[in-house]
Design a protein around this motif. Structure first.
Motif, PDB file in Angstrom:
ATOM      1  N   ARG A   1      -9.453   0.313  -7.341  1.00 50.76           N
ATOM      2  CA  ARG A   1      -8.983   0.479  -5.965  1.00 50.76           C
ATOM      3  C   ARG A   1      -8.701  -0.868  -5.303  1.00 50.76           C
ATOM      4  O   ARG A   1      -7.802  -0.974  -4.469  1.00 50.76           O
ATOM      5  N   ASN A   2      -9.493  -1.872  -5.641  1.00 53.48           N
ATOM      6  CA  ASN A   2      -9.346  -3.180  -4.992  1.00 53.48           C
ATOM      7  C   ASN A   2      -8.459  -4.098  -5.807  1.00 53.48           C
ATOM      8  O   ASN A   2      -8.715  -5.291  -5.920  1.00 53.48           O
TER       9      ASN A   2
ATOM     10  N   GLU B   1     -10.518  10.490  -8.570  1.00 57.37           N
ATOM     11  CA  GLU B   1     -11.134   9.363  -7.872  1.00 57.37           C
ATOM     12  C   GLU B   1     -12.543   9.179  -8.411  1.00 57.37           C
ATOM     13  O   GLU B   1     -13.360  10.094  -8.358  1.00 57.37           O
TER      14      GLU B   1
ATOM     15  N   LEU C   1      -7.308   2.448 -12.926  1.00 61.86           N
ATOM     16  CA  LEU C   1      -6.816   1.465 -11.970  1.00 61.86           C
ATOM     17  C   LEU C   1      -7.915   1.176 -10.948  1.00 61.86           C
ATOM     18  O   LEU C   1      -8.502   2.117 -10.395  1.00 61.86           O
TER      19      LEU C   1
ATOM     20  N   CYS D   1     -12.745   3.188  -8.737  1.00 59.13           N
ATOM     21  CA  CYS D   1     -11.605   3.269  -9.655  1.00 59.13           C
ATOM     22  C   CYS D   1     -10.836   4.576  -9.453  1.00 59.13           C
ATOM     23  O   CYS D   1     -11.359   5.552  -8.917  1.00 59.13           O
ATOM     24  N   LEU D   2      -9.582   4.535  -9.890  1.00 61.75           N
ATOM     25  CA  LEU D   2      -8.730   5.718  -9.930  1.00 61.75           C
ATOM     26  C   LEU D   2      -8.366   5.980 -11.380  1.00 61.75           C
ATOM     27  O   LEU D   2      -8.020   5.044 -12.117  1.00 61.75           O
TER      28      LEU D   2
ATOM     29  N   PHE E   1      -3.247   3.371  -2.475  1.00 66.16           N
ATOM     30  CA  PHE E   1      -3.442   2.338  -3.498  1.00 66.16           C
ATOM     31  C   PHE E   1      -2.547   1.158  -3.165  1.00 66.16           C
ATOM     32  O   PHE E   1      -1.456   1.316  -2.616  1.00 66.16           O
ATOM     33  N   HIS E   2      -3.024  -0.049  -3.484  1.00 62.85           N
ATOM     34  CA  HIS E   2      -2.233  -1.259  -3.249  1.00 62.85           C
ATOM     35  C   HIS E   2      -1.753  -1.807  -4.587  1.00 62.85           C
ATOM     36  O   HIS E   2      -2.554  -2.096  -5.469  1.00 62.85           O
TER      37      HIS E   2
ATOM     38  N   HIS F   1      -2.104  -4.952 -12.809  1.00 63.17           N
ATOM     39  CA  HIS F   1      -2.799  -4.355 -11.669  1.00 63.17           C
ATOM     40  C   HIS F   1      -4.314  -4.367 -11.855  1.00 63.17           C
ATOM     41  O   HIS F   1      -5.038  -3.763 -11.066  1.00 63.17           O
TER      42      HIS F   1
ATOM     43  N   VAL G   1      -3.946   9.581  -1.935  1.00 61.84           N
ATOM     44  CA  VAL G   1      -4.787   8.512  -2.476  1.00 61.84           C
ATOM     45  C   VAL G   1      -4.051   7.200  -2.240  1.00 61.84           C
ATOM     46  O   VAL G   1      -3.018   6.930  -2.855  1.00 61.84           O
TER      47      VAL G   1
ATOM     48  N   LEU H   1      -0.521   6.810  -4.058  1.00 61.41           N
ATOM     49  CA  LEU H   1      -0.431   6.930  -5.517  1.00 61.41           C
ATOM     50  C   LEU H   1      -0.281   8.389  -5.942  1.00 61.41           C
ATOM     51  O   LEU H   1       0.443   8.690  -6.897  1.00 61.41           O
TER      52      LEU H   1
ATOM     53  N   SER I   1       0.853  -1.196   0.000  1.00 63.75           N
ATOM     54  CA  SER I   1       0.000   0.000   0.000  1.00 63.75           C
ATOM     55  C   SER I   1       0.883   1.238   0.000  1.00 63.75           C
ATOM     56  O   SER I   1       1.832   1.326   0.782  1.00 63.75           O
TER      57      SER I   1
END
Length: 448
Positions: free
Chosen positions: A444-445, A366, A442, A370-371, A335-336, A422, A333, A307, A304
């Motif tokens: 989020r999960n 955001e 991208l 999603c990003l 992000f993993h 990703h 923000v 981002l 994590s």
């Protein structure tokens, strides 16, 4: 096929769920019938039996003993049954009911000596009552003056609710039992399907993902076993291909170095210059290929990170190199993912915008789950027919094969591979007012 194998299928589990739901509803119905509170179990005076019983008592008391059994049997109706016994009624465990006795004496005109009253299911504590009333919901024992006994039995349950309230109550409990059992069973059936879906999405992003645990109905276990076998074969194929190509690219460096050394002995300087340019371009292509293959074999651990801070660092690095770049977006923000790989992809995209588009306007948004990262430039754009082709390995819009003007053609290929790993995507489009827009999405999960 045995019964166990049939029940282990999806069809069997659905059928078993229906059966269990029906059994649960029936069980709940019987429990409610036997244990509902007093408001649904009216007193004997409210059943209408007392008025009729008083008439029967007066008639039988006035008849000869020889006719009393037949008269008692003839007095039975759909609501109650009557039995006559010459012997007295032993109170036994019966509960005395003074209010019923007073009413019966008043209605029967004094033609009785005692009344026994019994309500609810018989139990082991009252075997005499059990035998006397044959487990009926209502019963009344009346002892006449001559010592004979009349047994009144109400064989069917009499409710204190109106029919529509009683049916509505039963329907609520039946629906409740069915919904509870169906929900539990459906969750048990759906859980392995959801796990299968997650494993498929995970494998689409990571060919080295672990195999899924095989459980659930037999059809799903077979599908999971086939998927795990397919995943293992594809993973081995990709690993072998990547290792082979990386080895070839690495081994090509040695002959290229020898070619460059032998080129030093070429007398024609113009030919020597062209040879060195070709060697330099091949070395650049090999280096780019090694970077691409290294991304496939490098096991960078996901973590994590911020981002927004990573994108800002890439933009600041470009500005420090004298490139016109600007960043806008939220401050933090989380992000993993794999930060080093994402940084390489962003450096390539932002670098292309600065080199070929004169500037880079980078924005982070955001959007729910999603990003979105957009990179806009003020360049000439790309012909519509090549917007997707530029992601093909070694494809370049500039056909001269000059490394200084067209690159190696692997940059965007590597970027898309990193973003897809990703669970994300990248697309290119021409802006209405000129320039190119690169849109990165991208989830989020992505860690899931």
């Amino acid at each position: 096929m045995t019964l166990g194998h049939r029940l282990d299928t999806i069809t069997g589990r659905i059928a078993m769920t229906i059966v269990v739901a029906i059994l649960a509803a029936m069980t709940l119905y019987m429990v409610i019938v036997d244990n509902v509170p007093d408001w649904s179990r009216p007193a004997l005076v409210d059943t209408g039996v007392l008025d009729q019983a008083a008439t029967v008592v007066r008639l039988i008391a006035a008849m000869p003993d020889s006719q009393k059994p037949a008269l008692a049997a003839a007095a039975a109706t759909a609501s109650y049954t009557v039995a006559w016994k010459a012997a007295p009624c032993s109170p036994g465990p019966l509960r005395r009911a003074p209010e019923i006795e007073r009413r019966m004496r008043r209605l029967a005109g004094g033609d009785l000596a005692a009344v026994g009253f019994y309500v609810a299911e018989p139990s082991a504590a009252s075997p005499a009552a059990d035998a006397r009333f044959n487990r009926a919901p209502f019963g009344m024992a009346v002892t006449l003056r001559n010592g004979a006994c009349l047994i009144f039995t109400v064989p069917h349950r009499v409710w204190g609710l109106s029919w529509w309230k009683r049916d509505a109550l039963m329907s609520v409990f039946v629906i409740l039992a069915t919904v509870c059992v169906s929900t539990i069973a459906s969750r048990t059936l759906i859980r392995p399907i959801e796990e299968f879906s997650r494993a498929a999405r995970r494998f689409g992003r990571d060919t080295s993902a672990p195999p899924m645990v095989e459980y659930g109905p037999r059809e799903l276990r077979l599908a999971m076993r086939a998927f795990n076998a397919m995943q293992d074969r594809i993973s081995k194929f990709v690993a072998d291909r990547t290792t082979m190509l990386a080895a070839i690219s690495h081994d090509l460096r040695t002959p290229l170095t020898r070619i460059r050394l032998r080129g030093e002995f070429i007398a024609d300087r113009e030919q020597q210059k062209r040879l060195f340019q070709d060697v330099a371009e091949m070395q650049a292509m090999i280096s780019s290929a090694l970077v691409l293959f290294r991304d496939d074999v490098t096991d960078e651990q996901g973590t994590s990170f911020d981002l927004s801070e990573l994108v800002r660092d890439v933009v600041d690095d470009a500005v420090d190199q004298g490139k016109p770049a600007l960043f806008s977006g939220p401050d933090h923000v989380i992000f993993h993912g794999r930060p080093m790989a994402l940084k390489r992809a962003l450096e390539n995209i932002i670098g292309n915008a600065c080199i070929y588009g004169a500037s880079a306007d980078v924005r982070l948004h955001e959007r729910g789950d999603c990003l979105a990262i957009s990179v806009a430039d003020d360049g000439p754009g790309i012909p519509e027919e090549f917007l997707e082709a530029v992601f093909t390995p070694f494809f370049r819009l500039e056909r001269s094969r000059n490394r200084r003007t067209g690159g190696t053609g692997l940059g965007l290929t590597s970027c898309r591979a990193i973003l897809q790993a990703h669970g994300g995507s990248i697309s290119l489009s021409n802006r209405a007012d000129g320039g190119l827009l690169a849109q990165i999405i991208l989830p989020r999960n992505a860690a899931a």
